[in-house]
Enzyme design. Structure first.
Site, PDB file in Angstrom:
ATOM      1  N   LYS A 116      15.032 -12.063  -5.775  1.00  0.00           N
ATOM      2  CA  LYS A 116      15.614 -12.451  -4.485  1.00  0.00           C
ATOM      3  C   LYS A 116      15.945 -13.931  -4.473  1.00  0.00           C
ATOM      4  CE  LYS A 116      13.795  -9.101  -1.207  1.00  0.00           C
ATOM      5  NZ  LYS A 116      13.023  -8.894   0.007  1.00  0.00           N
ATOM      6  N   LYS A 199      18.711  -0.548  -9.025  1.00  0.00           N
ATOM      7  CA  LYS A 199      18.134   0.413  -8.070  1.00  0.00           C
ATOM      8  C   LYS A 199      18.950   0.373  -6.781  1.00  0.00           C
ATOM      9  CE  LYS A 199      14.890  -2.351  -5.458  1.00  0.00           C
ATOM     10  NZ  LYS A 199      13.710  -2.403  -4.658  1.00  0.00           N
ATOM     11  N   LYS A 202      19.675  -1.955  -0.088  1.00  0.00           N
ATOM     12  CA  LYS A 202      20.531  -2.354   1.027  1.00  0.00           C
ATOM     13  C   LYS A 202      21.268  -3.649   0.723  1.00  0.00           C
ATOM     14  CE  LYS A 202      16.990  -0.565   3.933  1.00  0.00           C
ATOM     15  NZ  LYS A 202      15.760  -1.010   4.579  1.00  0.00           N
TER      16      LYS A 202
HETATM   17  P1  TYM Z   1      10.918  -1.448   0.758  1.00  0.00           P
HETATM   18  O1  TYM Z   1      11.111  -1.471   2.231  1.00  0.00           O
HETATM   19  O2  TYM Z   1      11.881  -2.213  -0.098  1.00  0.00           O
HETATM   20  O3  TYM Z   1      10.920   0.027   0.245  1.00  0.00           O
HETATM   21  C1  TYM Z   1      10.106   1.035   0.857  1.00  0.00           C
HETATM   22  C2  TYM Z   1       9.679   2.036  -0.202  1.00  0.00           C
HETATM   23  O4  TYM Z   1      10.832   2.618  -0.801  1.00  0.00           O
HETATM   24  C3  TYM Z   1      10.765   2.495  -2.217  1.00  0.00           C
HETATM   25  N1  TYM Z   1      12.147   2.277  -2.726  1.00  0.00           N
HETATM   26  C4  TYM Z   1      12.729   3.061  -3.644  1.00  0.00           C
HETATM   27  N2  TYM Z   1      12.298   4.157  -4.293  1.00  0.00           N
HETATM   28  C5  TYM Z   1      13.146   4.737  -5.173  1.00  0.00           C
HETATM   29  N3  TYM Z   1      14.390   4.267  -5.425  1.00  0.00           N
HETATM   30  C6  TYM Z   1      14.861   3.163  -4.803  1.00  0.00           C
HETATM   31  N4  TYM Z   1      16.099   2.739  -5.045  1.00  0.00           N
HETATM   32  C7  TYM Z   1      14.019   2.505  -3.853  1.00  0.00           C
HETATM   33  N5  TYM Z   1      14.162   1.407  -3.053  1.00  0.00           N
HETATM   34  C8  TYM Z   1      12.997   1.293  -2.370  1.00  0.00           C
HETATM   35  C9  TYM Z   1       9.894   1.288  -2.464  1.00  0.00           C
HETATM   36  O5  TYM Z   1       9.278   1.342  -3.720  1.00  0.00           O
HETATM   37  C10 TYM Z   1       8.883   1.400  -1.356  1.00  0.00           C
HETATM   38  O6  TYM Z   1       7.832   2.271  -1.704  1.00  0.00           O
HETATM   39  N6  TYM Z   1       7.218  -4.692  -0.081  1.00  0.00           N
HETATM   40  C11 TYM Z   1       7.525  -3.351   0.393  1.00  0.00           C
HETATM   41  C12 TYM Z   1       7.046  -3.091   1.811  1.00  0.00           C
HETATM   42  C13 TYM Z   1       5.592  -3.314   1.988  1.00  0.00           C
HETATM   43  C14 TYM Z   1       4.563  -2.449   1.517  1.00  0.00           C
HETATM   44  C15 TYM Z   1       3.347  -3.053   1.956  1.00  0.00           C
HETATM   45  C16 TYM Z   1       4.555  -1.263   0.786  1.00  0.00           C
HETATM   46  C17 TYM Z   1       5.004  -4.344   2.628  1.00  0.00           C
HETATM   47  N7  TYM Z   1       3.656  -4.201   2.617  1.00  0.00           N
HETATM   48  C18 TYM Z   1       2.120  -2.478   1.645  1.00  0.00           C
HETATM   49  C19 TYM Z   1       3.307  -0.687   0.480  1.00  0.00           C
HETATM   50  C20 TYM Z   1       2.109  -1.296   0.903  1.00  0.00           C
HETATM   51  C21 TYM Z   1       9.029  -3.171   0.380  1.00  0.00           C
HETATM   52  O7  TYM Z   1       9.773  -4.119   0.464  1.00  0.00           O
HETATM   53  O8  TYM Z   1       9.435  -1.891   0.383  1.00  0.00           O
END
Ligand code: TYM
Length: 339
Positions: A116, A199, A202
């Site tokens: 990022k 991957k 957004k």
């Molecule tokens: P975030 O919001 O980017 O994504 C949420 C979940 O979706 C999964 N994911 C994907 N899985 C498969 N293919 C993809 N292209 C793809 N894009 C996203 C992510 O692996 C995730 O499981 N940092 C985290 C949010 C967070 C969190 C936490 C998660 C904050 N605190 C504590 C677990 C525990 C995030 O940005 O996810």
């Protein structure tokens, strides 16, 4: 009330313009399937969402939309605890403590930060973005989560969480549950439709990203225009990342193994195959969109759901924070038994 089921926790960001097929298949749908077998805590990490520039009104709106979306997919706030991170101040409080046992070099190695920051350039990246994984560790440790169901892009953050929990426990005495790493293998990674080396996200151009709330015609167009590979065979292979990705999507949506799909589409061209993928996506998302509209029309109800979720989450988080504060040697506030 004691609950014997293992505890899980996971979060999904409220930013951007709604979930995409990657986090829908990689996370949200899976969350729904876990809500009975586990004592599940699911939340919207709005504190994490402000680590990059954002619009306050959009964040407020998106947070409520994200809650409606999770419920539309099938998450039941009676069976799982559903809450918004900023409603539970213990996250930020524990985040500070964990930041004080995290090495600067250790935090610098987090690839999501590097990606990022590189996209903008380091000069505009914030300290909040840098410490983002530490806050994520606090999210997980506050609830004593045994498992953290996430996609593979988050596994490094879960590893950091494990390291911090072990370090804290050995320095200050047993305080935190060390979570198991849990990567959801089959759909661990859904790729961008235009650039399958990346991957789905957004932050990439919309043509490669299917949004759960996209109009059906838009979804269909995006899938029909997905890049495919040379040749015409519908087969998963390293040199066919586009087709492999579409097979993964269809497999997840229809609960059919990739090998069976390869057999089914043997001899048909990419066109027929893509039409089948588009049909499956439309059939999946249409009812979700209908429920979503109904839920969003009742923000007071969503507010009640979140108030209840915050109460339940806080009752757990408060206990863990008090143990951690005590362990590091903070003096309890006068007149109160604890923090
Ligand atoms: P975030 O919001 O980017 O994504 C949420 C979940 O979706 C999964 N994911 C994907 N899985 C498969 N293919 C993809 N292209 C793809 N894009 C996203 C992510 O692996 C995730 O499981 N940092 C985290 C949010 C967070 C969190 C936490 C998660 C904050 N605190 C504590 C677990 C525990 C995030 O940005 O996810």
């Amino acid at each position: 009330m004691s609950d014997e089921r293992p505890r899980i926790l996971s979060g999904i960001q409220p930013t951007g313009v709604g979930s995409h097929l990657g986090n829908y298949l990689g996370a949200v749908k899976r969350w729904v399937s876990l809500q009975d077998g586990y004592d599940a805590f699911y939340f919207i990490p709005d504190l994490h969402a402000i680590t990059v520039p954002h619009d306050p009104a959009a964040l407020r709106r998106r947070t409520l939309e994200a809650v409606a979306e999770l419920m539309a997919v099938g998450l039941d706030p009676k069976r799982a605890t559903l809450f918004v991170q900023s409603h539970v101040p213990e996250h930020a409080q524990l985040g500070w403590v964990l930041g004080c046992i995290t090495g600067f070099g250790e935090a610098s190695r987090m690839t999501q930060f590097k990606d990022k920051a590189a996209r903008d350039d380091l000069g505009t990246a914030t300290v909040g973005l840098f410490s983002y994984p530490i806050l994520q560790a606090a999210d997980i440790l506050l609830y004593g989560a045994d498992e953290v169901p996430v996609g593979s892009d988050q596994s490094q953050h879960v590893e950091l969480t494990r390291d911090l929990a072990q370090r804290f426990n050995s320095r200050f005495g047993p305080t935190f549950t060390v979570p198991k790493p849990t990567v959801m293998a089959e759909t661990a990674r859904i790729a961008d439709l235009q650039d399958p080396a990346k991957k789905m996200s957004k932050s990439l151009p919309p043509a490669g990203t299917v949004l759960v709330m996209d109009a059906p015609a838009t979804t269909r167009r995006k899938i029909m225009r997905a890049v495919t590979d040379t040749g015409s065979e519908v087969r998963a292979a390293d040199d066919k990342p586009g087709v492999t990705n579409l097979l993964g999507i269809l497999s997840a949506l229809t609960a059919t193994p990739v090998a069976a799909l390869e057999e089914q589409f043997a001899g048909s061209g990419y066109g027929d195959f893509k039409r089948a993928v588009a049909d499956a996506v439309a059939a999946e998302l249409e009812p979700v969109q209908e429920r979503y509209a109904a839920l969003l029309a009742d923000p007071a109800f969503l507010g009640d759901v979140l108030a209840d979720g915050a109460d339940r989450a806080r009752s757990v988080a408060r206990e863990t924070l008090a143990r951690a504060f005590d362990a590091v040697g903070f003096l309890p506030p006068a007149g109160a038994a604890r923090w």
